[in-house]
Motif scaffolding. Sequence first.
Motif, PDB file in Angstrom:
ATOM      1  N   THR A   1       6.098   3.200   1.577  1.00  0.00           N
ATOM      2  CA  THR A   1       6.937   4.397   1.752  1.00  0.00           C
ATOM      3  C   THR A   1       7.440   4.578   3.176  1.00  0.00           C
ATOM      4  N   VAL A   2       6.549   4.713   4.137  1.00  0.00           N
ATOM      5  CA  VAL A   2       6.977   5.056   5.496  1.00  0.00           C
ATOM      6  C   VAL A   2       6.687   3.968   6.517  1.00  0.00           C
ATOM      7  N   GLY A   3       5.923   2.973   6.163  1.00  0.00           N
ATOM      8  CA  GLY A   3       5.608   1.896   7.085  1.00  0.00           C
ATOM      9  C   GLY A   3       4.544   2.295   8.096  1.00  0.00           C
ATOM     10  N   TYR A   4       4.294   1.392   9.033  1.00  0.00           N
ATOM     11  CA  TYR A   4       3.227   1.582  10.017  1.00  0.00           C
ATOM     12  C   TYR A   4       3.762   1.845  11.419  1.00  0.00           C
ATOM     13  N   GLY A   5       5.052   2.064  11.550  1.00  0.00           N
ATOM     14  CA  GLY A   5       5.637   2.379  12.844  1.00  0.00           C
ATOM     15  C   GLY A   5       5.993   1.145  13.649  1.00  0.00           C
TER      16      GLY A   5
ATOM     17  N   THR B   1       0.880  -1.167   0.000  1.00  0.00           N
ATOM     18  CA  THR B   1       0.000   0.000   0.000  1.00  0.00           C
ATOM     19  C   THR B   1       0.917   1.216   0.000  1.00  0.00           C
ATOM     20  N   LEU B   2       0.390   2.378  -0.252  1.00  0.00           N
ATOM     21  CA  LEU B   2       1.223   3.583  -0.293  1.00  0.00           C
ATOM     22  C   LEU B   2       1.941   3.810   1.027  1.00  0.00           C
ATOM     23  N   GLN B   3       1.207   3.746   2.136  1.00  0.00           N
ATOM     24  CA  GLN B   3       1.832   3.967   3.436  1.00  0.00           C
ATOM     25  C   GLN B   3       2.842   2.875   3.758  1.00  0.00           C
TER      26      GLN B   3
ATOM     27  N   PHE C   1      12.726  -9.407   7.605  1.00  0.00           N
ATOM     28  CA  PHE C   1      12.678  -8.510   6.453  1.00  0.00           C
ATOM     29  C   PHE C   1      11.272  -7.927   6.267  1.00  0.00           C
ATOM     30  N   LEU C   2      10.261  -8.789   6.377  1.00  0.00           N
ATOM     31  CA  LEU C   2       8.886  -8.298   6.287  1.00  0.00           C
ATOM     32  C   LEU C   2       8.568  -7.360   7.458  1.00  0.00           C
ATOM     33  N   GLU C   3       9.052  -7.705   8.630  1.00  0.00           N
ATOM     34  CA  GLU C   3       8.789  -6.879   9.806  1.00  0.00           C
ATOM     35  C   GLU C   3       9.382  -5.481   9.653  1.00  0.00           C
ATOM     36  N   VAL C   4      10.640  -5.415   9.213  1.00  0.00           N
ATOM     37  CA  VAL C   4      11.297  -4.116   9.051  1.00  0.00           C
ATOM     38  C   VAL C   4      10.581  -3.285   7.994  1.00  0.00           C
ATOM     39  N   TRP C   5      10.286  -3.878   6.843  1.00  0.00           N
ATOM     40  CA  TRP C   5       9.629  -3.111   5.783  1.00  0.00           C
ATOM     41  C   TRP C   5       8.221  -2.690   6.217  1.00  0.00           C
ATOM     42  N   PHE C   6       7.490  -3.599   6.865  1.00  0.00           N
ATOM     43  CA  PHE C   6       6.134  -3.298   7.322  1.00  0.00           C
ATOM     44  C   PHE C   6       6.147  -2.113   8.292  1.00  0.00           C
ATOM     45  N   GLU C   7       7.082  -2.113   9.231  1.00  0.00           N
ATOM     46  CA  GLU C   7       7.063  -1.111  10.286  1.00  0.00           C
ATOM     47  C   GLU C   7       7.842   0.158   9.948  1.00  0.00           C
ATOM     48  N   LEU C   8       8.861   0.060   9.092  1.00  0.00           N
ATOM     49  CA  LEU C   8       9.725   1.214   8.833  1.00  0.00           C
ATOM     50  C   LEU C   8       9.707   1.691   7.382  1.00  0.00           C
ATOM     51  N   GLY C   9       9.006   1.001   6.509  1.00  0.00           N
ATOM     52  CA  GLY C   9       8.903   1.430   5.121  1.00  0.00           C
ATOM     53  C   GLY C   9      10.171   1.174   4.318  1.00  0.00           C
TER      54      GLY C   9
ATOM     55  N   LEU D   1      12.632   3.243   3.258  1.00  0.00           N
ATOM     56  CA  LEU D   1      13.872   3.801   3.797  1.00  0.00           C
ATOM     57  C   LEU D   1      14.420   2.933   4.930  1.00  0.00           C
ATOM     58  N   GLY D   2      13.548   2.503   5.812  1.00  0.00           N
ATOM     59  CA  GLY D   2      13.975   1.611   6.893  1.00  0.00           C
ATOM     60  C   GLY D   2      14.547   0.310   6.366  1.00  0.00           C
ATOM     61  N   MET D   3      13.933  -0.214   5.312  1.00  0.00           N
ATOM     62  CA  MET D   3      14.416  -1.464   4.715  1.00  0.00           C
ATOM     63  C   MET D   3      15.782  -1.259   4.067  1.00  0.00           C
ATOM     64  N   ILE D   4      15.980  -0.134   3.391  1.00  0.00           N
ATOM     65  CA  ILE D   4      17.277   0.150   2.778  1.00  0.00           C
ATOM     66  C   ILE D   4      18.357   0.277   3.855  1.00  0.00           C
ATOM     67  N   LEU D   5      18.065   1.008   4.923  1.00  0.00           N
ATOM     68  CA  LEU D   5      19.039   1.150   6.022  1.00  0.00           C
ATOM     69  C   LEU D   5      19.327  -0.200   6.665  1.00  0.00           C
ATOM     70  N   PHE D   6      18.289  -0.996   6.852  1.00  0.00           N
ATOM     71  CA  PHE D   6      18.455  -2.326   7.436  1.00  0.00           C
ATOM     72  C   PHE D   6      19.363  -3.186   6.569  1.00  0.00           C
TER      73      PHE D   6
END
Length: 125
Positions: A26-30, A21-23, A53-61, A63-68
């Motif tokens: 892009t930014v995840g769900y926190g 989804t868009l959120q 991997f799913l957890e990081v992308w889901f929660e941090l979007g 950018l969080g996944m790239i940093l991870f």
Amino acid sequence: TDASLLGRFEHYEFAIDKIFTLQGFTVGYGLGGFERLFYQETGLTVAHPHNVFLEVWFELGLLGMILFMCFKVTPLFLKRDTYLKTLAFYCFLSALKSSSFTNDRPLYAIFAILIFMIHYERKTV
């Protein structure tokens, strides 16, 4: 068991649907977002999707996944002691997010190795 495996597939499917989804993309769900949203939609309490991997992308979007991913790949190019320190720091952050300090045996094992290495290096100098 089969029920456990099927439950994990349900968690994966839920996470992937929300990530695309868009959120989610892009930014995840926190932090803690997976548990909150999964409970809201299913009435079941599940802390994480059982896939980091799913957890990081889901929660941090994204950018969080790239940093991870950078954090996961960078240590492969470091010296041994820096690698272990980076790994220990990663385990510490992981314990803050997805686990608990009382159940995180790899964190304690890495800290024990670091303490041993520091003690051993002091004796040889």
